[in-house]
Design a protein around this motif. Structure first.
Motif, PDB file in Angstrom:
ATOM      1  N   PRO A  50       0.832  -1.207   0.000  1.00 19.95           N
ATOM      2  CA  PRO A  50       0.000   0.000   0.000  1.00 19.95           C
ATOM      3  C   PRO A  50       0.870   1.263   0.000  1.00 19.95           C
ATOM      4  CG  PRO A  50      -0.725  -1.555   1.672  1.00 19.95           C
ATOM      5  CD  PRO A  50       0.579  -2.060   1.171  1.00 19.95           C
ATOM      6  N   TYR A  51       0.291   2.367  -0.425  1.00 21.61           N
ATOM      7  CA  TYR A  51       1.024   3.634  -0.537  1.00 21.61           C
ATOM      8  C   TYR A  51       1.674   4.017   0.786  1.00 21.61           C
ATOM      9  CZ  TYR A  51       2.000   8.533  -1.599  1.00 21.61           C
ATOM     10  OH  TYR A  51       2.638   9.740  -1.787  1.00 21.61           O
ATOM     11  N   ILE A  57       8.712   2.903   4.204  1.00 17.07           N
ATOM     12  CA  ILE A  57       9.977   2.280   3.786  1.00 17.07           C
ATOM     13  C   ILE A  57      10.907   3.337   3.212  1.00 17.07           C
ATOM     14  CG2 ILE A  57      11.027   0.664   2.161  1.00 17.07           C
ATOM     15  CD1 ILE A  57       8.455  -1.029   2.417  1.00 17.07           C
ATOM     16  N   ARG A  58      10.337   4.240   2.407  1.00 16.85           N
ATOM     17  CA  ARG A  58      11.130   5.317   1.812  1.00 16.85           C
ATOM     18  C   ARG A  58      11.819   6.144   2.898  1.00 16.85           C
ATOM     19  NH1 ARG A  58      12.134   6.865  -3.801  1.00 16.85           N
ATOM     20  NH2 ARG A  58      13.324   8.791  -3.580  1.00 16.85           N
ATOM     21  N   GLU A  59      11.070   6.496   3.908  1.00 22.71           N
ATOM     22  CA  GLU A  59      11.599   7.332   4.989  1.00 22.71           C
ATOM     23  C   GLU A  59      12.669   6.610   5.798  1.00 22.71           C
ATOM     24  OE1 GLU A  59       8.125   8.311   7.143  1.00 22.71           O
ATOM     25  OE2 GLU A  59       7.316   9.658   5.601  1.00 22.71           O
ATOM     26  N   GLN A  60      12.511   5.299   5.971  1.00 23.32           N
ATOM     27  CA  GLN A  60      13.407   4.552   6.854  1.00 23.32           C
ATOM     28  C   GLN A  60      14.620   3.951   6.151  1.00 23.32           C
ATOM     29  OE1 GLN A  60      10.853   1.636   8.689  1.00 23.32           O
ATOM     30  NE2 GLN A  60      10.072   3.064  10.235  1.00 23.32           N
ATOM     31  N   ASN A  61      14.471   3.575   4.879  1.00 23.71           N
ATOM     32  CA  ASN A  61      15.502   2.757   4.241  1.00 23.71           C
ATOM     33  C   ASN A  61      16.143   3.345   2.991  1.00 23.71           C
ATOM     34  OD1 ASN A  61      13.164   0.380   5.148  1.00 23.71           O
ATOM     35  ND2 ASN A  61      15.204   0.365   6.060  1.00 23.71           N
ATOM     36  N   ILE A  62      15.672   4.477   2.524  1.00 25.36           N
ATOM     37  CA  ILE A  62      16.242   5.085   1.312  1.00 25.36           C
ATOM     38  C   ILE A  62      16.848   6.434   1.680  1.00 25.36           C
ATOM     39  CG2 ILE A  62      15.721   5.999  -0.991  1.00 25.36           C
ATOM     40  CD1 ILE A  62      13.664   3.800  -1.295  1.00 25.36           C
ATOM     41  N   PRO A  64      17.871  10.034   2.354  1.00 21.16           N
ATOM     42  CA  PRO A  64      17.070  11.264   2.284  1.00 21.16           C
ATOM     43  C   PRO A  64      17.576  12.259   1.247  1.00 21.16           C
ATOM     44  CG  PRO A  64      18.474  11.274   4.233  1.00 21.16           C
ATOM     45  CD  PRO A  64      18.579   9.899   3.635  1.00 21.16           C
ATOM     46  N   SER A  65      18.793  12.037   0.735  1.00 20.87           N
ATOM     47  CA  SER A  65      19.296  12.931  -0.316  1.00 20.87           C
ATOM     48  C   SER A  65      18.549  12.734  -1.627  1.00 20.87           C
ATOM     49  CB  SER A  65      20.795  12.690  -0.542  1.00 20.87           C
ATOM     50  OG  SER A  65      21.022  11.404  -1.090  1.00 20.87           O
ATOM     51  N   LEU A  66      17.861  11.601  -1.768  1.00 25.16           N
ATOM     52  CA  LEU A  66      17.081  11.321  -2.976  1.00 25.16           C
ATOM     53  C   LEU A  66      15.692  11.920  -2.793  1.00 25.16           C
ATOM     54  CD1 LEU A  66      18.231   7.635  -3.531  1.00 25.16           C
ATOM     55  CD2 LEU A  66      19.072   9.690  -4.688  1.00 25.16           C
ATOM     56  N   ARG A  67      15.599  13.206  -3.084  1.00 25.25           N
ATOM     57  CA  ARG A  67      14.351  13.932  -2.844  1.00 25.25           C
ATOM     58  C   ARG A  67      13.312  13.625  -3.921  1.00 25.25           C
ATOM     59  NH1 ARG A  67      17.072  19.858  -1.423  1.00 25.25           N
ATOM     60  NH2 ARG A  67      18.558  19.071   0.118  1.00 25.25           N
ATOM     61  N   MET A  68      12.054  13.749  -3.541  1.00 15.07           N
ATOM     62  CA  MET A  68      10.953  13.444  -4.451  1.00 15.07           C
ATOM     63  C   MET A  68      10.179  14.698  -4.814  1.00 15.07           C
ATOM     64  SD  MET A  68       9.477   9.805  -3.042  1.00 15.07           S
ATOM     65  CE  MET A  68       9.344  10.317  -1.321  1.00 15.07           C
ATOM     66  N   TYR A  69       9.494  14.634  -5.945  1.00 15.89           N
ATOM     67  CA  TYR A  69       8.624  15.708  -6.415  1.00 15.89           C
ATOM     68  C   TYR A  69       7.255  15.645  -5.728  1.00 15.89           C
ATOM     69  CZ  TYR A  69      11.263  17.525 -10.496  1.00 15.89           C
ATOM     70  OH  TYR A  69      12.159  18.161 -11.333  1.00 15.89           O
ATOM     71  N   TYR A  70       6.626  16.817  -5.595  1.00 16.50           N
ATOM     72  CA  TYR A  70       5.231  16.998  -5.189  1.00 16.50           C
ATOM     73  C   TYR A  70       4.990  16.788  -3.689  1.00 16.50           C
ATOM     74  CZ  TYR A  70       4.744  16.675 -10.245  1.00 16.50           C
ATOM     75  OH  TYR A  70       4.899  16.851 -11.595  1.00 16.50           O
ATOM     76  N   LEU A  74       4.334  10.871  -6.127  1.00 20.26           N
ATOM     77  CA  LEU A  74       3.667   9.874  -6.950  1.00 20.26           C
ATOM     78  C   LEU A  74       4.250   8.486  -6.691  1.00 20.26           C
ATOM     79  CD1 LEU A  74       3.487  11.726 -10.378  1.00 20.26           C
ATOM     80  CD2 LEU A  74       1.609  11.338  -8.774  1.00 20.26           C
ATOM     81  N   LEU A  75       3.399   7.488  -6.688  1.00 18.80           N
ATOM     82  CA  LEU A  75       3.829   6.088  -6.661  1.00 18.80           C
ATOM     83  C   LEU A  75       3.469   5.512  -8.026  1.00 18.80           C
ATOM     84  CD1 LEU A  75       4.881   3.501  -5.388  1.00 18.80           C
ATOM     85  CD2 LEU A  75       2.648   3.194  -4.276  1.00 18.80           C
TER      86      LEU A  75
END
Length: 504
Positions: A50-51, A57-62, A64-70, A74-75
Motif C-alpha cells: 500500500p502507498y 519504507i522510503r523514509e526509513q531505508n532510502i 534522504p538525499s534522494l528527494r521526491m517531487y510533489y 507519486l507512486l
C-alpha cells in the motif's frame, strides 16, 4: 474578481508588491478539466505494498538525499510510451521523461523485445572478452558522428562519462585547467562537481581544483541579449541592438570569456565543456555563434572542446541529431547518457583516436560499461529513433509546442520566457517581465501541483527552480501538446485568480 485577475496579465500599468499589475479587460474563467488524449494501453493491476507502507519504507531505508517531487509524491506503477500510470491506475502525460532519459517512449516495444531476447542469451562478460553487441553498437553509434569522432568508451552514467572526459582532456593535453559555464550541470561525482555550477549541488567539501567557471551567455537573464540572439522558434521579449547577422550580445559575452581566459587560468588549458543547451538550468540557450568562437579561443590555448550531449543528443533538438551540430562546431570529445539507453543505465564518451590513445598508456577499466545487454539496448534505441522518425517528430511537435507556449507567455505576465529547440523546452516564471525576478517558490509550486493533478508531469530547473522543464519522450503528438498547453493555461488562470483574491 475579473478586474483583479486581468490586472495580472500583459499590458502597461502600475505595480503592487512583487507583481506587476496590468490594466486590461479580461473575463475571469477557469476552463473545465482538459480532455486527455485517448490511450488504448491498459496497465496491469498494482499488487505491491500500500502507498502508506511505501512511504514508510522510503523514509526509513532510502537515502534522504534522494528527494521526491510533489507534496504527495507519486507512486508510479507502469509506463507506456509517453504515458505513466500510478498505483491507482491514474494516467499521466510524462513531459519530463524520467529527467530527460526516456527518449523513444516508456517500454518501447522494439527496445523491450531486444532486451528480453538478450536477457535470455548473455548478460555480462566484462571487456576482457569480445562479444558481438559491443562491436556492432560501436560501429552503429560512431557512424552517426562526424570525423574524427570515431572511438567510443562505454560507461554507465552521465557523471561517469563527463568524469572520464575530464580525465582524457588532462591526459591528452598535459594541462590541467578546465572551464565550464555558470549554471552548468555536468555531474555529481567529486570530480565533475568542479564543473557543475549550481549551488544546490555543492556540498561543504573540497572540489573543483583546476576548474573555473565563466559567465553564462544567457540572452534572457544575462546582462545582454534580446529578440534576435538564439536558435529557437521563439525569441525573448527583450529588445536588443542586434541586426540580421550581427549579434552585439554575442560580442559582449565573448569578451567575458576572453576575460576568464586572461585572468582565471594559465596560458595553456586542458579544455572547455558546455552543453549545447543547458539542461538542469532550464533550457538556457546562448547566442548563435558563441560556441564557435569559444571553441576557437580554447584551441588557441591548447585546450580541447567537450560537448556534453547527455540531454541534447539523439535527435531531441529536432533539426540535428546532436546538439553541437546546431552551433556549427565539431568538438574533440562528446559525452552521451540518459536518452542513449531509454532508461537503461548506460553512457558513452566518443572522441578521436589520438585522444583515446592517451588513456591507453596505463590501465583504465570499467566493469559494466559496454555490457552485452547495454549494447543491445543502445542499438535498439538507435533503430527506434530512425524507424519511428523521432528526430523529425521532435522538430515538428517541439516547434508546435514552443509556439503554443509563446502564446501563453504573451498573455500571462508571470510567464517570462519560453525557449528551446525541438523537445528541449524551458518556461521561465517571473514576477513580471520587466524585472525578471523569479516567481516565488510557493506560487510556482502551486502551478506545478495543479498541472500534476490535471494529469501532466513537468520538470523543474534553474538556479532558483523557477523554470519549468519540458523534455518529454520524443514520441509525443500534437494532440498531447494541445492537452498539456490547455492544462498549463488552466493552472496559470487559477494562479492569477488566487493572486487577485489575496488583494480583494
Amino acid at each position: 474578481m475579473a478586474r483583479g485577475v486581468g490586472a495580472l496579465l500583459w499590458g502597461r500599468g502600475r505595480r503592487l508588491g512583487s507583481v506587476a499589475f496590468r490594466q486590461q479587460k479580461w473575463k475571469s474563467f477557469v476552463s473545465t478539466q482538459a480532455k486527455m488524449p485517448p490511450c488504448d494501453f491498459v496497465p496491469e493491476k498494482y499488487k505491491s505494498y500500500p502507498y502508506e507502507r511505501m512511504q514508510k519504507i522510503r523514509e526509513q531505508n532510502i537515502s534522504p538525499s534522494l528527494r521526491m517531487y510533489y507534496k504527495k509524491p507519486l507512486l508510479l506503477h507502469q509506463g507506456h510510451m509517453q504515458w505513466l500510470f500510478d498505483y491507482e491506475g491514474r494516467r499521466y502525460l510524462d513531459l519530463f521523461a524520467g529527467i530527460v532519459t526516456v527518449s523513444v517512449g516508456h517500454c518501447h516495444p522494439k527496445v523491450t523485445t531486444a532486451t528480453q531476447k538478450q536477457l535470455a542469451c548473455l548478460w555480462h562478460t566484462a571487456n576482457i572478452y569480445m562479444h558481438p553487441s559491443i562491436q556492432e553498437y560501436a560501429e552503429k553509434l560512431t557512424s552517426l558522428l562526424p570525423d574524427p569522432l570515431k572511438v567510443v568508451y562505454l560507461t554507465n552514467s552521465g557523471s561517469e562519462a563527463n568524469d572520464l572526459a575530464m580525465f582524457m582532456a588532462r591526459l591528452y593535453t598535459r594541462n590541467f585547467d578546465i572551464i565550464s559555464f555558470r549554471g552548468a550541470y555536468h555531474g555529481g561525482s567529486p570530480y565533475t562537481l568542479g564543473l557543475t555550477s549550481i549551488g544546490l549541488y555543492k556540498h561543504g567539501v573540497a572540489n573543483g581544483f583546476g576548474c573555473s567557471t565563466t559567465m553564462l551567455p544567457d540572452v534572457f537573464r544575462g546582462p545582454w541579449g534580446g529578440s534576435r540572439c538564439r536558435d529557437s522558434p521563439v525569441q525573448t521579449v527583450r529588445k536588443c541592438s542586434c541586426s540580421e547577422g550581427v549579434c552585439h550580445a554575442n560580442d559582449q559575452y565573448i569578451e567575458q570569456f576572453k576575460d576568464t581566459l586572461n585572468t582565471s587560468v594559465p596560458k595553456t588549458i586542458a579544455g572547455f565543456i558546455a552543453e549545447p543547451i543547458q539542461g538542469v538550468n532550464g533550457a538556457v540557450q546562448y547566442p548563435r555563434s558563441f560556441l564557435k568562437e569559444a571553441y576557437r579561443l580554447v584551441r588557441e590555448r591548447g585546450g580541447i572542446c567537450i560537448s556534453d550531449e547527455v540531454q541534447t543528443g539523439f535527435g531531441r533538438t529536432g533539426s540535428h541529431f546532436w546538439g553541437f551540430q546546431t552551433h556549427d562546431v565539431v568538438p574533440d570529445i562528446v559525452t552521451l547518457a540518459k536518452g542513449i539507453g531509454n532508461g537503461f543505465p548506460m553512457a558513452a564518451v566518443v572522441t578521436t583516436k589520438e585522444i583515446a590513445s592517451s588513456l591507453a598508456q596505463n590501465l583504465h577499466f570499467n566493469t559494466f560499461g559496454g555490457s552485452p545487454l547495454a549494447c543491445v539496448v543502445g542499438a535498439a534505441v538507435l533503430d527506434a529513433i530512425e524507424e519511428d522518425g523521432l528526430q523529425k517528430n521532435s522538430e515538428d511537435v517541439g516547434t508546435y509546442m514552443l509556439l503554443e507556449l509563446a502564446k501563453l507567455r504573451d498573455k500571462f505576465e508571470v510567464v517570462g520566457d519560453v525557449r528551446g529547440k525541438g523537445l528541449m523546452i524551458g518556461v521561465e516564471m517571473v514576477t513580471d517581465k520587466d524585472s525578471r525576478h523569479p516567481l516565488p517558490a510557493e506560487e510556482i509550486n502551486q502551478i506545478w501541483e495543479d498541472c500534476k493533478d490535471m494529469g501532466v508531469l513537468i520538470g523543474r530547473g534553474g538556479l532558483y527552480s523557477q523554470t519549468f522543464r519540458i523534455k518529454p519522450p520524443m514520441c509525443i503528438t500534437k494532440k498531447d501538446v494541445d492537452f498539456a498547453v490547455e492544462v498549463f493555461h488552466t493552472a496559470l488562470q487559477r494562479h492569477m485568480e488566487k493572486a487577485a483574491a489575496k488583494l480583494t
